[in-house]
Design a protein around this motif. Structure first.
Motif, mmCIF file in Angstrom:
data_model
loop_
_atom_site.group_PDB
_atom_site.id
_atom_site.type_symbol
_atom_site.label_atom_id
_atom_site.label_comp_id
_atom_site.label_asym_id
_atom_site.label_seq_id
_atom_site.Cartn_x
_atom_site.Cartn_y
_atom_site.Cartn_z
ATOM 1 N N ALA A 1 -2.565 5.324 -3.648
ATOM 2 C CA ALA A 1 -2.299 3.898 -3.914
ATOM 3 C C ALA A 1 -1.005 3.372 -3.281
ATOM 4 O O ALA A 1 -1.019 2.298 -2.661
ATOM 5 N N PRO A 2 0.133 4.054 -3.415
ATOM 6 C CA PRO A 2 1.360 3.519 -2.787
ATOM 7 C C PRO A 2 1.234 3.341 -1.280
ATOM 8 O O PRO A 2 1.736 2.364 -0.716
ATOM 9 N N THR A 3 0.544 4.275 -0.629
ATOM 10 C CA THR A 3 0.348 4.165 0.818
ATOM 11 C C THR A 3 -0.517 2.954 1.156
ATOM 12 O O THR A 3 -0.232 2.214 2.107
ATOM 13 N N ALA A 4 -1.567 2.744 0.382
ATOM 14 C CA ALA A 4 -2.447 1.605 0.630
ATOM 15 C C ALA A 4 -1.700 0.286 0.460
ATOM 16 O O ALA A 4 -1.879 -0.655 1.243
ATOM 17 N N ILE A 5 -0.851 0.215 -0.556
ATOM 18 C CA ILE A 5 -0.064 -1.009 -0.783
ATOM 19 C C ILE A 5 0.870 -1.261 0.393
ATOM 20 O O ILE A 5 1.007 -2.388 0.883
ATOM 21 N N MET A 6 1.502 -0.197 0.880
ATOM 22 C CA MET A 6 2.408 -0.331 2.016
ATOM 23 C C MET A 6 1.663 -0.847 3.249
ATOM 24 O O MET A 6 2.142 -1.740 3.957
ATOM 25 N N ILE A 7 0.478 -0.316 3.498
ATOM 26 C CA ILE A 7 -0.314 -0.724 4.653
ATOM 27 C C ILE A 7 -0.678 -2.199 4.568
ATOM 28 O O ILE A 7 -0.595 -2.946 5.551
ATOM 29 N N ILE A 8 -1.090 -2.649 3.398
ATOM 30 C CA ILE A 8 -1.477 -4.058 3.215
ATOM 31 C C ILE A 8 -0.350 -4.988 3.645
ATOM 32 O O ILE A 8 -0.541 -5.905 4.456
ATOM 33 N N PHE A 9 0.839 -4.737 3.123
ATOM 34 C CA PHE A 9 1.941 -5.664 3.373
ATOM 35 C C PHE A 9 2.594 -5.456 4.735
ATOM 36 O O PHE A 9 3.195 -6.381 5.283
ATOM 37 N N ALA A 10 2.459 -4.245 5.316
ATOM 38 C CA ALA A 10 2.954 -4.032 6.680
ATOM 39 C C ALA A 10 2.104 -4.814 7.677
ATOM 40 O O ALA A 10 2.625 -5.445 8.607
ATOM 41 N N ILE A 11 0.781 -4.766 7.490
ATOM 42 C CA ILE A 11 -0.111 -5.530 8.372
ATOM 43 C C ILE A 11 0.177 -7.015 8.244
ATOM 44 O O ILE A 11 0.257 -7.749 9.243
ATOM 45 N N LEU A 12 0.350 -7.483 7.015
ATOM 46 C CA LEU A 12 0.642 -8.898 6.804
ATOM 47 C C LEU A 12 1.979 -9.281 7.431
ATOM 48 O O LEU A 12 2.099 -10.335 8.073
ATOM 49 N N TYR A 13 2.973 -8.439 7.247
ATOM 50 C CA TYR A 13 4.310 -8.755 7.765
ATOM 51 C C TYR A 13 4.291 -8.899 9.282
ATOM 52 O O TYR A 13 4.724 -9.914 9.831
ATOM 53 N N PHE A 14 3.785 -7.864 9.971
ATOM 54 C CA PHE A 14 3.797 -7.900 11.430
ATOM 55 C C PHE A 14 2.796 -8.921 11.973
ATOM 56 O O PHE A 14 3.026 -9.540 13.012
ATOM 57 N N GLY A 15 1.685 -9.104 11.277
ATOM 58 C CA GLY A 15 0.722 -10.103 11.710
ATOM 59 C C GLY A 15 1.305 -11.504 11.690
ATOM 60 O O GLY A 15 1.128 -12.291 12.640
#
Length: 432
Positions: free
Chosen positions: A56-70
């Motif tokens: 779960a922590p990894t999935a949360i990080m991925i969600i917001f990393a994609i949003l941030y850089f996008g």
């Protein structure tokens, strides 16, 4: 019985993905359930939940990393950089290839091959065409850059390796920074070599300023100018540098850092709530594709751990690996990761093979973390694999044959992987 069940499961899992009978998400979810039931395990719920809680922590990080850089790409953060590089390189093939490398390495920090290829090829293809330069170089350099930057904490392979060995992504990747720096130097060296060769073949050609302006303007084709925020360039750049610094220093857990960073970027760049919704919708597809697979991986690893399948398979490997080779298992994993990640998708490699190698290595006193680190060093070859989608974007944009691209770039990609592996050994990250 468990060993046979485990190896059969891996074979079926790989076959279904490689033959495209099932998607990675479906195979990661369904295959372990079926084989666990065949083994007589019926209480799978707690195993699945434990795997999901781990991931779960990894999935949360991925969600917001994609949003941030996008969102940063939406704001046009990279546009001034692209325009500046274009004006600097002029008509010198050497400078053009070096500029290709610099832009590729910077844009590839977002960990998305498709976005990297779109930005770099759109910026430089007119120059390559105008000078008659080899377009295989324009395919090779961004692919080499992605082979290194794909190891960022928000990149797919890092996430999968983290899940496979149950490690913290920061602990996994920070020791690999020297290898990534060495890989970057190698890519710049390859660019210099290829650029000099093109300069010798073509010479330096004068290109007027108007043509450079046309190239810079071409970057805006198909882009909605209303979503760009050029006035906030310095704010977005400084925020990103602060975020990356906090990431390296471990100031906060990665999921928290990217959540905070994304919230700030959205509030400052798109204060209107409707604009925020549109930006979220624009990137929802990428998020769903990646995160669904990450959660499926949680189910996969939860079941093979909970049933004891991975331990049984590891015990079998321990019995056949000579004791003399045991301490060198990390280097072996680094070397086999090159062909393995080329001939198969990342998912079967990281979720099918690496957990077994990790369990095997534990018998020889090697922490799973080191196996995870070793498994990432073959990624430069994976970016040339016909099994990953972004390569088709790259060759399609350039109008080149995929076989020609692989043949041209493979030797340089192997060099990248070997340089990164050697540095990892020298810095004591891999045991020999």
């Amino acid at each position: 019985m468990l060993t046979f069940l485990g190896f059969s499961m891996i074979v079926v899992f790989m076959y279904l993905i490689m033959s495209k009978r099932l998607s990675a998400f479906s195979a990661l979810t369904v295959v372990p359930i079926v084989f666990a039931l065949l083994g007589g395990f019926t209480d799978l719920g707690p195993m699945m939940m434990k795997g999901l809680e781990t991931i779960a922590p990894t999935a949360i990080m991925i969600i917001f990393a994609i949003l941030y850089f996008g969102v940063l790409i939406d704001t046009g953060l990279f546009d001034p950089l692209v325009a500046k590089i274009i004006k600097m390189v002029g008509g010198d093939p050497l400078k053009i290839v070096m500029g290709t490398a610099v832009l590729s390495l910077i844009v590839a920090l977002d960990g998305d091959g498709t976005i990297t290829y779109l930005i770099v090829v759109t910026a430089f293809l007119p120059l390559y065409n105008r000078l008659g330069m080899n377009k295989l170089i324009l395919a090779c350099i961004p692919a080499l850059a992605m082979g290194i930057m794909n190891l960022t904490p928000w990149g797919g392979p890092a996430v999968q390796a983290t899940a496979a060995v149950k490690a913290d992504v920061t602990d996994l990747l920070l020791p690999l920074i020297p290898s990534m720096i060495a890989g970057t130097i190698w890519v710049l060296g390859v660019s210099y070599f290829l650029g000099r060769r093109e300069r010798k073949r073509l010479g330096v050609i004068n290109i007027d300023t108007e043509f450079n302006d046309e190239i810079a303007a071409a970057l805006d084709v198909g882009m909605d100018a209303s979503i760009k925020r050029p006035k906030l360039f310095w704010f977005n750049l400084i925020l990103t540098l602060l975020l990356l610094t906090a990431l390296v220093l471990g100031f906060l857990p990665l999921p928290a850092l990217f959540m905070i960073g994304f919230a700030i970027v959205m509030i400052v760049n798109y204060p209107n709530l409707q604009d925020q919704k549109e930006r979220l919708h624009a990137h929802a597809g990428n998020i769903l594709t990646v995160v669904s697979m990450i959660f499926a991986a949680g189910i996969f690893t939860g079941i093979i751990d909970g049933t004891g399948i991975v331990k049984a398979m590891a015990d079998t490997l321990i019995a056949v690996i000579p004791d003399a080779l045991g301490p060198k298992l990390t280097v072996i994993v680094a070397l086999i990761s090159m062909p393995f990640t080329f001939f198969m998708a990342n998912a079967p490699f990281y979720f099918g093979i690496i957990p077994i190698m990790s369990e095997t290595a534990a018998h020889f006193g090697i922490p799973p973390l080191e196996i995870g680190q070793a498994s990432l060093l073959g990624q430069p070859l994976h970016l040339l694999s016909p099994l990953q989608g972004s390569i088709y974007v790259l060759v399609g944009l350039l109008g080149i044959d995929i076989g020609d691209h692989i043949r041209f770039a493979a030797k340089y990609a192997i060099g990248t992987a070997l340089v990164m592996t050697i540095v990892a050994v020298l810095f004591g990250i891999l045991s020999i």
